[in-house]
Design a protein around this motif. Sequence first.
Motif, PDB file in Angstrom:
ATOM      1  N   THR A 279       0.837  -0.792  -0.192  1.00  0.00           N
ATOM      2  CA  THR A 279       0.123  -0.087   0.069  1.00  0.00           C
ATOM      3  C   THR A 279       0.750   1.027  -0.132  1.00  0.00           C
ATOM      4  OG1 THR A 279      -1.443  -1.034   1.149  1.00  0.00           O
ATOM      5  CG2 THR A 279      -2.157   1.066   1.254  1.00  0.00           C
ATOM      6  N   ASN A 281       3.827   1.548  -0.909  1.00  0.00           N
ATOM      7  CA  ASN A 281       4.356   1.449  -2.081  1.00  0.00           C
ATOM      8  C   ASN A 281       6.137   1.435  -2.061  1.00  0.00           C
ATOM      9  OD1 ASN A 281       4.653   1.398  -5.199  1.00  0.00           O
ATOM     10  ND2 ASN A 281       5.215   3.601  -5.701  1.00  0.00           N
ATOM     11  N   ASN A 313      -9.484  -3.941  -2.944  1.00  0.00           N
ATOM     12  CA  ASN A 313      -8.253  -4.306  -4.231  1.00  0.00           C
ATOM     13  C   ASN A 313      -6.781  -4.181  -3.220  1.00  0.00           C
ATOM     14  OD1 ASN A 313      -9.590  -5.285  -5.595  1.00  0.00           O
ATOM     15  ND2 ASN A 313      -9.090  -3.046  -7.272  1.00  0.00           N
ATOM     16  N   GLY A 315      -2.641  -3.161  -3.289  1.00  0.00           N
ATOM     17  CA  GLY A 315      -1.886  -2.294  -4.712  1.00  0.00           C
ATOM     18  C   GLY A 315      -1.695  -1.150  -3.626  1.00  0.00           C
ATOM     19  N   GLU A 318      -3.524   5.100  -4.682  1.00  0.00           N
ATOM     20  CA  GLU A 318      -3.356   6.018  -4.992  1.00  0.00           C
ATOM     21  C   GLU A 318      -2.894   7.786  -5.546  1.00  0.00           C
ATOM     22  OE1 GLU A 318      -7.509   5.637  -7.141  1.00  0.00           O
ATOM     23  OE2 GLU A 318      -7.654   3.337  -6.246  1.00  0.00           O
ATOM     24  N   PRO A 327       4.442   3.372 -10.103  1.00  0.00           N
ATOM     25  CA  PRO A 327       4.203   2.111  -8.683  1.00  0.00           C
ATOM     26  C   PRO A 327       4.622   1.080  -9.254  1.00  0.00           C
ATOM     27  CG  PRO A 327       2.666   2.145 -10.652  1.00  0.00           C
ATOM     28  CD  PRO A 327       3.305   2.913 -11.075  1.00  0.00           C
ATOM     29  N   TYR A 329       3.845  -2.229  -7.397  1.00  0.00           N
ATOM     30  CA  TYR A 329       3.764  -3.264  -7.349  1.00  0.00           C
ATOM     31  C   TYR A 329       2.645  -3.508  -7.982  1.00  0.00           C
ATOM     32  CZ  TYR A 329       6.383  -4.159  -3.208  1.00  0.00           C
ATOM     33  OH  TYR A 329       7.687  -3.722  -2.115  1.00  0.00           O
ATOM     34  N   LYS A 330       2.135  -4.515  -8.409  1.00  0.00           N
ATOM     35  CA  LYS A 330       0.679  -4.410  -9.143  1.00  0.00           C
ATOM     36  C   LYS A 330       0.016  -3.935  -8.372  1.00  0.00           C
ATOM     37  CE  LYS A 330       1.416  -9.119 -10.796  1.00  0.00           C
ATOM     38  NZ  LYS A 330       0.969 -10.159 -11.506  1.00  0.00           N
ATOM     39  N   THR A 331      -1.257  -4.329  -8.283  1.00  0.00           N
ATOM     40  CA  THR A 331      -2.849  -4.411  -7.327  1.00  0.00           C
ATOM     41  C   THR A 331      -3.532  -4.973  -8.033  1.00  0.00           C
ATOM     42  OG1 THR A 331      -2.653  -1.430  -7.812  1.00  0.00           O
ATOM     43  CG2 THR A 331      -4.917  -2.491  -7.053  1.00  0.00           C
ATOM     44  N   THR A 333      -6.294  -8.445  -6.520  1.00  0.00           N
ATOM     45  CA  THR A 333      -7.788  -8.350  -5.406  1.00  0.00           C
ATOM     46  C   THR A 333      -6.770  -9.038  -4.340  1.00  0.00           C
ATOM     47  OG1 THR A 333      -8.437 -10.717  -5.984  1.00  0.00           O
ATOM     48  CG2 THR A 333      -9.590  -8.730  -7.643  1.00  0.00           C
ATOM     49  N   TYR A 337      -4.384 -11.618  -3.961  1.00  0.00           N
ATOM     50  CA  TYR A 337      -3.308 -11.897  -3.029  1.00  0.00           C
ATOM     51  C   TYR A 337      -2.732 -13.119  -2.275  1.00  0.00           C
ATOM     52  CZ  TYR A 337      -0.513  -9.731   0.817  1.00  0.00           C
ATOM     53  OH  TYR A 337       0.279  -9.610   2.341  1.00  0.00           O
TER      54      TYR A 337
END
Length: 358
Positions: A279, A281, A313, A315, A318, A327, A329-331, A333, A337
């Motif tokens: 979260t 990043n 989600n 990630g 925002e 970013p 990391y990818k985001t 669900t 995860y």
Amino acid sequence: MDGVAVAAETLEWSLPVPSVQELATRRPETVPERYIRDDMENIAAIDPSGCPSLVVPLIDMNKLRNNNDSQQQAVELHKLYSACKDWGVFQLQMKSIKKMREQAKEFFDLPLQEKKRSAQQPGSLEGYGQAFVTSKDQKLEWNDMIFLRTLPAQRRNMSLWPQQPPSFRETLGNYSENMREVAVCLMKFMAKALKVEDEKLSQNFQEGNYEVRMNYYPPCPASERVLGLNPHADISGITLLLECGDMPGLQVLKDGQWVFVEPIHDAIVVNLGQIIEVTSNGIFKAPQHRAVANGLKERLSVVTFCYPSSSANIGPAEPLIKLGTPPLYKTVTNEEYFHYFFNRKFDDPFIDMLKLKP
Ligand SMILES: O=C(O)CCC(=O)C(=O)O
Ligand SMILES: [Fe+2]
């Protein structure tokens, strides 16, 4: 579906192994071979008492909350930011939670047969037993535990909630709500420290999932060659750890050294989990930690794993990305995860699988 439910259906979490508490009661001179860690070089850690830079930071929630002294608030917020970034673990001063400590101890003091009324069912992690014993050959940890889902209340499996001691259930219910408040409040300040003034982050923890693991580590006759709990980083958002006595045992990896987290009576230990690392990043860290055994005294911890709502989600936040940072990391669900977690190789820091290529 949440992560633990997935695991319960697909993995052998907990092959039956003897209770270490029972083993220790017989006062053996040594321990069975399966506990001896020839696979670890050095179980010794640094004693931080003579070395202030190795003392885990202490944060005061009252100072964070004190709107009447904005200077003090800003200083404490900066301390929180540094603790999350440089350590991933800190102690949080708050009124001691006496009742939960006492009830956890009373539970483990019950005869084995009584505790076994909450025993794990085959293939499931929830209940009284051991965690993550997946093969007959693996080294064992010097730890008995009880693992229970606590919030939201409809996720509870009451058939596994101990009925002894008599006020255990009520105490654990109240304690979990208390820990949810702490988690939500911490998320507000962590978002503020990251300059992500986003109500969604704390809201997700208000609606999140909470699980409690109570760990019992009996005195161990071969403590320098045995581990209470293997090194790991938590998969939670944040973890709130209550020490039930004054015996140190939790160690955190800081700059390549294992450092003891000294128990403080009026504080809980906050450990950041890998969801928060994603979260933020990668600004905040989910630290590797482990528990060691000792030859002198039993040790107990009550650990609350705090997860955001299953519908959120996972990630990088925002607003952090909008500020222009790419970013890391990818985001994904919530389901994805946990899918990554269950399909990791055993020793992998599994969020690396979520890393985007630069
Ligand atoms: O008991 C401890 O000190 C560590 C517990 C822990 O890390 C866990 O249960 O994930
Ligand atoms: Fe942990």
